[in-house]
Design a protein around this motif. Structure first.
Motif, mmCIF file in Angstrom:
data_model
loop_
_atom_site.group_PDB
_atom_site.id
_atom_site.type_symbol
_atom_site.label_atom_id
_atom_site.label_comp_id
_atom_site.label_asym_id
_atom_site.label_seq_id
_atom_site.Cartn_x
_atom_site.Cartn_y
_atom_site.Cartn_z
ATOM 1 N N LEU A 167 0.943 -5.203 5.045
ATOM 2 C CA LEU A 167 -0.263 -5.856 4.531
ATOM 3 C C LEU A 167 -1.401 -4.861 4.296
ATOM 4 O O LEU A 167 -2.006 -4.836 3.228
ATOM 5 C CB LEU A 167 -0.701 -6.958 5.501
ATOM 6 N N ASP A 169 -1.471 -1.649 3.868
ATOM 7 C CA ASP A 169 -1.264 -0.599 2.869
ATOM 8 C C ASP A 169 -1.578 -1.087 1.451
ATOM 9 O O ASP A 169 -1.598 -0.281 0.515
ATOM 10 C CB ASP A 169 0.174 -0.082 2.922
ATOM 11 N N ARG A 170 -1.817 -2.383 1.287
ATOM 12 C CA ARG A 170 -2.198 -2.932 -0.016
ATOM 13 C C ARG A 170 -3.717 -3.007 -0.188
ATOM 14 O O ARG A 170 -4.194 -3.466 -1.223
ATOM 15 C CB ARG A 170 -1.566 -4.307 -0.195
ATOM 16 N N LYS A 175 -5.732 1.485 3.737
ATOM 17 C CA LYS A 175 -4.536 2.322 3.599
ATOM 18 C C LYS A 175 -4.829 3.768 3.962
ATOM 19 O O LYS A 175 -4.013 4.438 4.610
ATOM 20 C CB LYS A 175 -4.009 2.232 2.170
#
Length: 256
Positions: A167, A169-170, A175
């Motif tokens: 989740l 990393d989006r 990130k």
């Protein structure tokens, strides 16, 4: 794949704070006990298929297996040994498992159940693991007070899901920080027989589960500066006046 453990432990408890050690004598009058003692023999059988260990000079570290860890433990209180006051038997079964589930991250879960046979003072029963610290404990109930619930038969479970980068990393800024989402929940339920009050009065600050188990859930962020974790913990049940349902807990740990 088996680990067998045996041990002997002698304990002496002295009441502090709100705790009291009182019992009724044959005349119905309350006697106050200055301390209580117990001598315990422990036997534990632990099984985990294909588990391996790295041994050092003084300790050893387990290399996780893809199979669950199963254990059964018996603790036997023996009256009269080194001044022990009680005869009792505590039997507990536990299962714990941790699995990587691909892009969904890593899931850790477990269950436990136990029973206490015999008649014994309340400190030697199952005192459900609470915490009144701001430190996050992964094997305790972080919104339960010390000695809030005591049982002689009980069952419980927990679930903790590490979402890795699925989740966060989006989200561009998150990130870069490499933060990771973690969610979890713990639940337990138990009951206590009135027979234990014959040897020691159970204090008024403890509670009964009634028909509702105790449950709490959490959502948090881990991998903060590579080793920090902060959780928001929600106490779902057994809410009373003066008890806040939400609390912040934090810990430092290395995650590999």
């Amino acid at each position: 794949d088996f680990v067998i453990f045996g041990g002997f432990e002698w304990k002496e408890y002295t009441p502090l704070g709100l705790a009291t050690y009182e019992r009724k004598n044959e005349y119905g009058v309350l006697d106050t006990l200055r301390h209580i003692q117990s001598s315990e023999l422990t036997l534990r059988f632990r099984w985990c298929k294909d588990e391996e260990f790295i041994s050092g000079n003084f300790d050893r570290t387990t290399l996780p297996s893809k199979f669950p860890i199963l254990s059964i433990q018996g603790i036997f209180g023996i009256k009269g040994v080194f001044g022990s006051d009680y005869n009792y038997q505590k039997i507990e079964f536990a299962m714990e498992h941790s699995r990587n589930i691909g892009v969904l991250g890593r899931l850790r879960y477990g269950v436990n159940a136990g029973v206490v046979l015999g008649t014994v003072a309340y400190p030697f029963l199952k005192v459900h693991e609470g915490s009144q610290s701001y430190w996050l404990y992964t094997n305790s109930f972080n919104r339960m007070s010390y000695f809030e619930f005591i049982s002689d038969r009980y069952v419980g479970g927990f679930l903790e899901h590490h979402w890795q980068g699925l989740l966060f990393d989006r989200i561009p800024l998150i990130k870069k920080l490499k933060w990771r989402l973690v969610t979890g929940g713990r639940i337990t339920y138990g009951a206590i027989s009135p027979r234990h009050s014959e040897v020691m009065i159970i204090p008024s600050f403890t509670k009964q589960f009634g028909q509702i188990p105790y449950a709490e859930a959490s959502v948090g962020i881990e991998n903060i500066f590579k080793l920090g974790r902060v959780d928001l913990v929600w106490r779902i049940t057994h809410l009373e006046k003066g008890i806040l349902p939400l609390g912040i807990r934090a810990r430092w740990s290395f995650i590999f």
